[in-house]
Design an enzyme around this catalytic site. Structure first.
Site, PDB file in Angstrom:
ATOM      1  N   CYS A  70       0.830  -1.201   0.000  1.00 45.33           N
ATOM      2  CA  CYS A  70       0.000   0.000   0.000  1.00 45.33           C
ATOM      3  C   CYS A  70       0.867   1.254   0.000  1.00 45.33           C
ATOM      4  O   CYS A  70       1.813   1.360   0.798  1.00 45.33           O
ATOM      5  CB  CYS A  70      -0.932   0.004   1.211  1.00 45.33           C
ATOM      6  SG  CYS A  70      -2.019   1.445   1.260  1.00 45.33           S
ATOM      7  N   CYS A  74      -0.423   5.183   6.693  1.00 47.97           N
ATOM      8  CA  CYS A  74      -1.216   5.033   7.916  1.00 47.97           C
ATOM      9  C   CYS A  74      -0.357   4.367   8.992  1.00 47.97           C
ATOM     10  O   CYS A  74       0.121   3.241   8.820  1.00 47.97           O
ATOM     11  CB  CYS A  74      -2.467   4.209   7.638  1.00 47.97           C
ATOM     12  SG  CYS A  74      -3.518   4.907   6.337  1.00 47.97           S
ATOM     13  N   CYS A  77      -1.034   0.710  10.467  1.00 51.63           N
ATOM     14  CA  CYS A  77      -1.292  -0.396   9.539  1.00 51.63           C
ATOM     15  C   CYS A  77      -0.018  -1.144   9.144  1.00 51.63           C
ATOM     16  O   CYS A  77       0.970  -0.533   8.719  1.00 51.63           O
ATOM     17  CB  CYS A  77      -1.990   0.136   8.291  1.00 51.63           C
ATOM     18  SG  CYS A  77      -2.447  -1.162   7.118  1.00 51.63           S
ATOM     19  N   CYS A 114     -17.204  -9.710   3.912  1.00 45.72           N
ATOM     20  CA  CYS A 114     -16.467  -8.458   3.751  1.00 45.72           C
ATOM     21  C   CYS A 114     -15.205  -8.685   2.927  1.00 45.72           C
ATOM     22  O   CYS A 114     -14.313  -9.425   3.354  1.00 45.72           O
ATOM     23  CB  CYS A 114     -16.107  -7.884   5.107  1.00 45.72           C
ATOM     24  SG  CYS A 114     -17.511  -7.680   6.223  1.00 45.72           S
ATOM     25  N   CYS A 146     -19.943  -6.657   1.675  1.00 45.71           N
ATOM     26  CA  CYS A 146     -19.382  -5.361   2.043  1.00 45.71           C
ATOM     27  C   CYS A 146     -18.007  -5.259   1.387  1.00 45.71           C
ATOM     28  O   CYS A 146     -17.177  -6.161   1.545  1.00 45.71           O
ATOM     29  CB  CYS A 146     -19.267  -5.229   3.554  1.00 45.71           C
ATOM     30  SG  CYS A 146     -18.544  -3.655   4.104  1.00 45.71           S
ATOM     31  N   CYS A 206     -20.809   1.866   5.909  1.00 45.27           N
ATOM     32  CA  CYS A 206     -20.119   1.228   7.025  1.00 45.27           C
ATOM     33  C   CYS A 206     -18.880   2.063   7.312  1.00 45.27           C
ATOM     34  O   CYS A 206     -18.001   2.188   6.457  1.00 45.27           O
ATOM     35  CB  CYS A 206     -19.740  -0.207   6.658  1.00 45.27           C
ATOM     36  SG  CYS A 206     -18.751  -1.061   7.914  1.00 45.27           S
ATOM     37  N   ARG A 276     -20.127  -2.831  15.774  1.00 41.28           N
ATOM     38  CA  ARG A 276     -19.377  -4.081  15.668  1.00 41.28           C
ATOM     39  C   ARG A 276     -18.042  -3.969  16.403  1.00 41.28           C
ATOM     40  O   ARG A 276     -17.281  -3.014  16.182  1.00 41.28           O
ATOM     41  CB  ARG A 276     -19.141  -4.426  14.199  1.00 41.28           C
ATOM     42  CG  ARG A 276     -18.398  -5.725  13.966  1.00 41.28           C
ATOM     43  CD  ARG A 276     -18.599  -6.237  12.546  1.00 41.28           C
ATOM     44  NE  ARG A 276     -18.219  -5.312  11.501  1.00 41.28           N
ATOM     45  CZ  ARG A 276     -19.056  -4.481  10.884  1.00 41.28           C
ATOM     46  NH1 ARG A 276     -20.340  -4.446  11.220  1.00 41.28           N
ATOM     47  NH2 ARG A 276     -18.632  -3.672   9.930  1.00 41.28           N
TER      48      ARG A 276
END
Length: 346
Positions: A70, A74, A77, A114, A146, A206, A276
């Site tokens: 990626c 972040c 992560c 998901c 999702c 979401c 959740r």
């Protein structure tokens, strides 16, 4: 500041059920209540949860369909460009492997499958493959899907709607004020824009956050208020796992009681939403995991993106032993006898 001892938790639940927004003063009191009041908080939050969800627990199954590589920074992560964490890195999984994962989700009675891919935003080639995989899952299994694909344009969300994606996840992660402390390669506004694009396409939203990244109580409250303002439908709350090799590897701010108070706050602020307990549930709630089901009504079952989850049979036993019922894909509760059968078969 309002003292926690001066709060009437049942009155707070009544106000939440009446649609009133918590004052910032009350929100601070929820987060800073003493441990001796925790069970009272949970009981009040459960009143709100039960009004909308009764004793049902909704299951979600997560597939890390594309891992690592990626370009974002972040800090939490393990898949970001600045992470040195030892994780699997692979391009988008073949459609057959995605279908295998969907079959497992179906077997576990997960209401939502998901699909998550790493990256800032999918290339056209990857996006087309995702659309094809969604159609294949829809054709073979009765699962809600999702998709979590990074930053998305209006055109992309419209295409997702056309192939039947039921929900798109894009977390705000933290407050607007604190966002620059966790990521510099995109803004809080970029994340808001993606959620707005999802809403404009008519797809269920979401969006949630990560707790325990060094943020203040005001940042936690601002996150909850932002999600309410956006009127998101599903709210996953992650608790930071300080993964070695990430900039946040040494942050250790959470304990089980803090996590439970945060869940109570979000239930009071977002009374009707699906809340959740997501990543970090097993790490930070530990032996108090069942208590998390009193404010929250949903969990991930199985593993997360790059970290393992609790054994499936342990999750099912936890739900059963606490007197809750799994919500089947059609929204009805699965009977206790059926849950016992599921527990013994996984």
């Amino acid at each position: 500041m309002l003292k926690s001892s001066a709060l009437n938790w049942n009155e707070l639940a009544d106000r939440a059920l009446a649609g009133e927004l918590l004052t910032r003063e009350a929100a601070h009191a929820v987060l800073n209540a003493p441990d001796c009041l925790l069970l009272e908080q949970l009981a009040a939050a459960y009143r709100v949860r039960y009004h909308y969800w009764e004793n049902r627990v909704r299951l979600h199954f997560l597939l890390n369909a594309q891992s690592g590589l990626c370009p974002e920074d972040c800090h939490y992560c393990s898949q970001s460009k600045i992470s040195t964490a030892e994780i699997e890195k692979y391009p988008l999984l073949a459609k057959e492997k995605i279908l295998d994962a969907a079959a497992q989700a179906k077997k576990l009675q997960a209401g939502t499958f998901c699909m998550v891919i790493s990256g800032r935003s999918p290339s056209e080639r990857v996006f087309t493959q995702v659309l094809d995989a969604v159609q294949a899952v829809k054709a073979n299994y009765d699962l809600k899907i999702c998709a979590c694909l990074g930053l998305l344009s209006q055109e992309q969300t419209q295409r997702l709607a056309e192939v039947g994606v039921d929900r798109v996840n894009h977390n705000l992660n933290t407050s607007d004020d604190y966002h620059s402390q966790i990521c510099t390669t995109h803004t809080f506004g970029d994340r808001i824009a993606t959620v707005e694009n999802v809403k404009a396409a008519g797809i269920t939203t979401c969006s949630g956050g990560i707790i325990g990244m060094g943020e203040s109580d005001d940042d936690v409250i601002d996150l909850a208020f932002s999600l309410r303002e956006l009127n998101v439908t599903s709210v996953p709350l992650n608790f930071l796992i300080p993964i070695p090799g990430t900039p946040f590897e040494k942050i250790q701010e959470l304990n089980p009681r803090r996590c439970l108070r945060v869940l109570c706050l979000f239930r009071f602020v977002l009374p009707a939403q699906e809340i959740r307990i997501a990543g970090g549930r097993e790490v930070h709630l530990r032996s108090l995991q069942p208590l998390g089901l009193y404010p929250a009504n949903s969990i991930f079952i199985g593993d997360y993106l790059t970290t393992p989850g609790q054994a499936t049979h342990s999750d099912l036993e936890m739900i059963r032993d606490a007197g809750f019922a799994i919500e089947s894909p059609d929204g009805s509760p699965i009977e206790t006898d059926s849950l016992k059968t599921m527990t013994s078969s996984v």
